[in-house]
Scaffold this active site. Structure first.
Site, PDB file in Angstrom:
ATOM      1  N   ASP A  83       0.875  -1.168   0.000  1.00  0.00           N
ATOM      2  CA  ASP A  83       0.000   0.000   0.000  1.00  0.00           C
ATOM      3  C   ASP A  83       0.916   1.223   0.000  1.00  0.00           C
ATOM      4  OD1 ASP A  83      -2.401   1.579   0.378  1.00  0.00           O
ATOM      5  OD2 ASP A  83      -1.730   1.836   2.451  1.00  0.00           O
ATOM      6  N   THR A  85       0.214   4.810   1.294  1.00  0.00           N
ATOM      7  CA  THR A  85       0.191   5.669   2.467  1.00  0.00           C
ATOM      8  C   THR A  85       0.495   4.887   3.734  1.00  0.00           C
ATOM      9  OG1 THR A  85      -1.485   7.052   1.391  1.00  0.00           O
ATOM     10  CG2 THR A  85      -1.173   7.352   3.755  1.00  0.00           C
ATOM     11  N   ASP A 284      -1.306  -0.915   6.171  1.00  0.00           N
ATOM     12  CA  ASP A 284      -1.474  -0.394   7.527  1.00  0.00           C
ATOM     13  C   ASP A 284      -2.891   0.089   7.837  1.00  0.00           C
ATOM     14  OD1 ASP A 284      -1.400   1.956   5.927  1.00  0.00           O
ATOM     15  OD2 ASP A 284      -0.738   3.122   7.665  1.00  0.00           O
TER      16      ASP A 284
END
Length: 386
Positions: A83, A85, A284
Site C-alpha cells: 500500500d 500511504t 497499515d
C-alpha cells in the site's frame, strides 16, 4: 511446514527397513539397530527449535511473527505488494495547499472538512485535522451524524446542506458531483501529492492537496528486497495515476496500480496468486485488511490500524520498513537451516543404520551416536539466524 511433511513421510520407512532387516537376516539385534536410529526424532526436535530461534530473532528486531509457516511462506515468496500511504510514504502527511472554488473562504472550507475528518482514524484525515488546529480553527459538532464509507469518503450534512469529502471516485462517480473544467485543469497540475475532494450541497467546494513525504529508507529497502529474490515489487494505491507514477518512479517499484478500492486490491492479489506467484501484502489501514487476508503472507506496519494488525500474519515495529530485508534474511536462513539439518540427519542416521545392518556397531552404540547427533544438531538449531 517443510519439516512436518518430511518427518511424517519418513517414519514408515524406519519400520520398513527394520522389517526387511529381520526378514533377510533373521537377526533381531540388527533389526533393533534400525529402530533405535530414528530419522524423525531428530527432525521433530531440530526443526521446531529452528523455528523458535527464528521467531526469537524476529522479536529481537521488533518483528512479531504469528507462526513459523508464515516465515516459510515469506522466504519462498516472489511478489510483494505495498500500500502507499503509511508504508512507502510517511504516515504523517501534511496539507500543502487548499484550492477553493466559487466565493468560499479557505479557512471556512478547512474548518468544515476537519469537522468531518476528525471522526476518521486515517493519516490523510489527521493531516486535515492538524492543519485546522495549526490555524486555530475550532469546529463545533454542528453537523448531523457522520457516515463513513470504507475507502471512499465521509458523508454528513449541516444546515440542510450535504457535505461530502473523500476520493475522486467517491465524489465524482458515487456522488455524481460535476467536475468543472477549472477543477479538472487544477487536478492535472497536481503531482506527487494526494488529494481530498470536498463537496457542499452537490458542488465541488475545494481540493485539499496533501503532501506525502516518501520514507527516506523506501528506495534502499525496495532495492534490498529485489536483490533478495522478489521479482515483482508492486504498489497499490487509491491515489490517481499521476501521483502513483511519481511515487513509483522515486521508490523503484516495478509496477503500480492506481485508483484502487479494497476489492481491487484483493482482486489483484488473487490474480497474482492464480498466475503462480506467492504474494506478500504490506499495509497499515482498515481498507488494507481484505488484501492482507487474501495474500499468502499479510504484513502490517507498526502503526497500523487495530483491524489490520489483527488480520496480518506478521507485524513490523513502528516505522519498520527497514525490518523487511531483515525478515527476509531470517526466514530464508530458517529454511536453509531446516534443509541443512535434514540432510545431516538423514546422512548420519543412514550411516548408523548401515553400520547396524553390517554388524559393525551394536544397537547400544547406534542409539548413543543417534542421540548424541540429535542433541548436537538441536543445539546448533538454537544459534542466531539474523
Amino acid at each position: 511446514m517443510f519439516f512436518i511433511r518430511v518427518y511424517k513421510g519418513i517414519i514408515p520407512y524406519n519400520f520398513l527397513i527394520a522389517g526387511l532387516a529381520y526378514f533377510f537376516t533373521r537377526n533381531f539385534t540388527k533389526a533393533a539397530s534400525t529402530l533405535l536410529v530414528d530419522y524423525s526424532c531428530a527432525m521433530k526436535l531440530s526443526a521446531p527449535i529452528s523455528v523458535l530461534s527464528a521467531m526469537r530473532d524476529c522479536a529481537r528486531n521488533g518483528i512479531l511473527a504469528k507462526g513459523g509457516k508464515f516465515l516459510e511462506e515469506f522466504a519462498e515468496s516472489d511478489t510483494i505488494v505495498f500500500d502507499k500511504t503509511g508504508t512507502l510514504i510517511e504516515s504523517n502527511p501534511v496539507v500543502k495547499k487548499i484550492v477553493v472554488f466559487g466565493s468560499r473562504k479557505e479557512n471556512e472550507v478547512l474548518k468544515l472538512a476537519a469537522c468531518l475528518e476528525e471522526h476518521f482514524p486515517h493519516s490523510l484525515a489527521r493531516a486535515v485535522v492538524n492543519e485546522a488546529a495549526s490555524r486555530g480553527l475550532n469546529h463545533k459538532e454542528e453537523h448531523t451524524k457522520v457516515e463513513y464509507i470504507l475507502a471512499h469518503g465521509i458523508a454528513s450534512s449541516l444546515d440542510g446542506k450535504k457535505l461530502r469529502i473523500g476520493s475522486a471516485h467517491f465524489i465524482f462517480d458515487d456522488e455524481k458531483i460535476p467536475l468543472t473544467k477549472e477543477a479538472d485543469d487544477c487536478i492535472n497540475t497536481i503531482t506527487g501529492c494526494s488529494q481530498l475532494y470536498f463537496a457542499i450541497d452537490g458542488e465541488l467546494a475545494a481540493i485539499i492537496v496533501i503532501e506525502d513525504p516518501i520514507r527516506k529508507e523506501s528506495c534502499a529497502v525496495i532495492k534490498k528486497l529485489k536483490d533478495s529474490g522478489f521479482k515483482n515489487v508492486i504498489m497499490i494505491t487509491g491515489d490517481n495515476k499521476h501521483t502513483a507514477k511519481e511515487v513509483a518512479e522515486k521508490t523503484g517499484v516495478t509496477d503500480f496500480v492506481a485508483e484502487a478500492l479494497p476489492d481491487t486490491k484483493v482482486s489483484w492479489i488473487e490474480k497474482l496468486k492464480k498466475e503462480g506467484h506467492k504474494v506478500v501484502m504490506v499495509g497499515d489501514g482498515i481498507n488494507d485488511s481484505p488484501a492482507l487476508s487474501a495474500a499468502n503472507v499479510g504484513i502490517a506496519m507498526g502503526k497500523a490500524s487495530s483491524i489490520a494488525s489483527e488480520t496480518a500474519d506478521i507485524l513490523l515495529p513502528d516505522d519498520g520498513l527497514d525490518s523487511l530485508p531483515v525478515l527476509r534474511k531470517i526466514s530464508r536462513n530458517l529454511i536453509s537451516r531446516i534443509h541443512g539439518n535434514s540432510r545431516a540427519i538423514i546422512g548420519i542416521n543412514s550411516a548408523l543404520i548401515a553400520g547396524g545392518l553390517a554388524g559393525s556397531i551394536t544397537p547400544q552404540m547406534a542409539a548413543l551416536l543417534h542421540n548424541s547427533s540429535t542433541v548436537a544438531i538441536s543445539v546448533n538449531a538454537m544459534s542466531s539466524l539474523d
